[in-house]
Design a protein around this motif. Structure first.
Motif, short mmCIF file in Angstrom:
data_model
loop_
_atom_site.label_atom_id
_atom_site.label_comp_id
_atom_site.label_asym_id
_atom_site.label_seq_id
_atom_site.Cartn_x
_atom_site.Cartn_y
_atom_site.Cartn_z
N TYR A 52 0.86 -1.18 0.00
CA TYR A 52 0.00 0.00 0.00
C TYR A 52 0.90 1.24 0.00
O TYR A 52 2.10 1.12 0.29
N PRO A 53 0.37 2.41 -0.29
CA PRO A 53 1.22 3.61 -0.32
C PRO A 53 1.97 3.85 1.00
O PRO A 53 3.12 4.25 0.99
N GLU A 54 1.33 3.56 2.12
CA GLU A 54 1.92 3.87 3.42
C GLU A 54 2.68 2.72 4.07
O GLU A 54 3.46 2.93 4.98
N SER A 68 -1.40 -13.93 12.58
CA SER A 68 -1.05 -12.55 12.88
C SER A 68 -1.20 -11.68 11.64
O SER A 68 -1.09 -12.15 10.52
N LEU A 69 -1.43 -10.41 11.88
CA LEU A 69 -1.49 -9.41 10.82
C LEU A 69 -0.67 -8.24 11.31
O LEU A 69 -0.94 -7.69 12.38
N TYR A 70 0.38 -7.89 10.56
CA TYR A 70 1.18 -6.75 10.98
C TYR A 70 1.61 -5.91 9.79
O TYR A 70 1.49 -6.34 8.65
N PHE A 71 2.07 -4.70 10.12
CA PHE A 71 2.31 -3.68 9.11
C PHE A 71 3.75 -3.19 9.17
O PHE A 71 4.30 -3.02 10.26
N SER A 72 4.35 -2.95 8.00
CA SER A 72 5.75 -2.56 7.94
C SER A 72 6.03 -1.22 8.60
O SER A 72 7.17 -0.94 8.96
N ASN A 73 5.01 -0.40 8.79
CA ASN A 73 5.20 0.89 9.45
C ASN A 73 4.85 0.83 10.93
O ASN A 73 4.74 1.84 11.60
N GLY A 74 4.65 -0.38 11.45
CA GLY A 74 4.36 -0.57 12.87
C GLY A 74 2.93 -0.97 13.12
O GLY A 74 2.04 -0.70 12.33
N GLY A 75 2.73 -1.67 14.21
CA GLY A 75 1.40 -2.07 14.61
C GLY A 75 0.96 -3.39 14.00
O GLY A 75 1.63 -3.94 13.13
N ALA A 111 11.36 -10.27 -1.60
CA ALA A 111 11.33 -8.85 -1.25
C ALA A 111 9.88 -8.46 -0.95
O ALA A 111 8.95 -9.16 -1.35
N LEU A 112 9.71 -7.35 -0.28
CA LEU A 112 8.35 -6.87 -0.03
C LEU A 112 7.72 -6.44 -1.35
O LEU A 112 8.40 -5.91 -2.23
N PRO A 113 6.42 -6.66 -1.49
CA PRO A 113 5.76 -6.28 -2.74
C PRO A 113 5.63 -4.76 -2.87
O PRO A 113 5.49 -4.05 -1.88
N ALA A 114 5.67 -4.30 -4.09
CA ALA A 114 5.45 -2.89 -4.38
C ALA A 114 3.97 -2.54 -4.22
O ALA A 114 3.11 -3.44 -4.15
N GLU A 115 3.70 -1.27 -4.19
CA GLU A 115 2.32 -0.80 -4.08
C GLU A 115 1.45 -1.41 -5.18
O GLU A 115 1.85 -1.48 -6.34
#
Length: 165
Positions: A52-54, A68-75, A111-115
């Protein structure tokens, strides 16, 4: 939660915690699971990662029931698989993952996927297998992996219901 260590956000930056949790799952081996009954599972863990963009959202389900569900920007939500609705959806997603395993290619270090892209990664005893597709195609049922995408989103829905989000 059974195998992923708990770390408080204040102990390390969010990106470092995220990367550490993700790497733990990607390097999972059968002997790390609490119950040897899971060692025969075709998939030890399944990830669905969407850019996602963020941030990147990463859904993880492990054969031992950890979800689990987690986000690269925290949380995120760690250890949600102890709830019946999440456990049922997670089990179904792993079963669907087993059906789609032949469609996932061998990969080494995803690698992490792009937007706009969604990546599926299956952690197996033989290594990692994965595929990347446009989230839009998956969501519009225009891709062969759409059933895997929708079953993953069922897990996310159940996690959000349990977590009140």
């Amino acid at each position: 939660m059974r195998f992923i260590g708990r770390r408080k956000a204040e102990q390390a930056p969010a990106a470092e915690v995220y990367t550490g949790l993700r790497q733990q799952v990607l390097s999972l081996t059968p002997d790390q699971l609490d119950d040897t009954a899971f060692a025969d599972a075709p998939i030890l863990a399944l990830l669905m990662e969407t850019g996602y963009p963020e941030a990147v959202a990463t859904l993880v389900v492990v054969a031992d029931g950890t979800s689990s569900l987690y986000f690269s920007n925290g949380g995120g939500f760690i250890g949600a698989g102890t709830h019946a609705g999440v456990a049922d959806a997670s089990r179904r997603w792993l079963e669907t993952g087993g059906e789609f395993l032949p469609r996932l290619g061998v990969i080494t270090e995803p690698a992490l996927p792009a937007e706009g892209l969604t990546q599926f990664v299956a952690v197996t005893r033989a290594g990692l297998r994965g595929a990347v597709a446009a989230e839009k195609e998956l969501g519009q049922r225009e891709h062969a992996l759409s059933p895997l995408f929708y079953d993953g989103h069922d897990v996310i829905t159940q996690i959000r219901l349990v977590e009140g989000g």
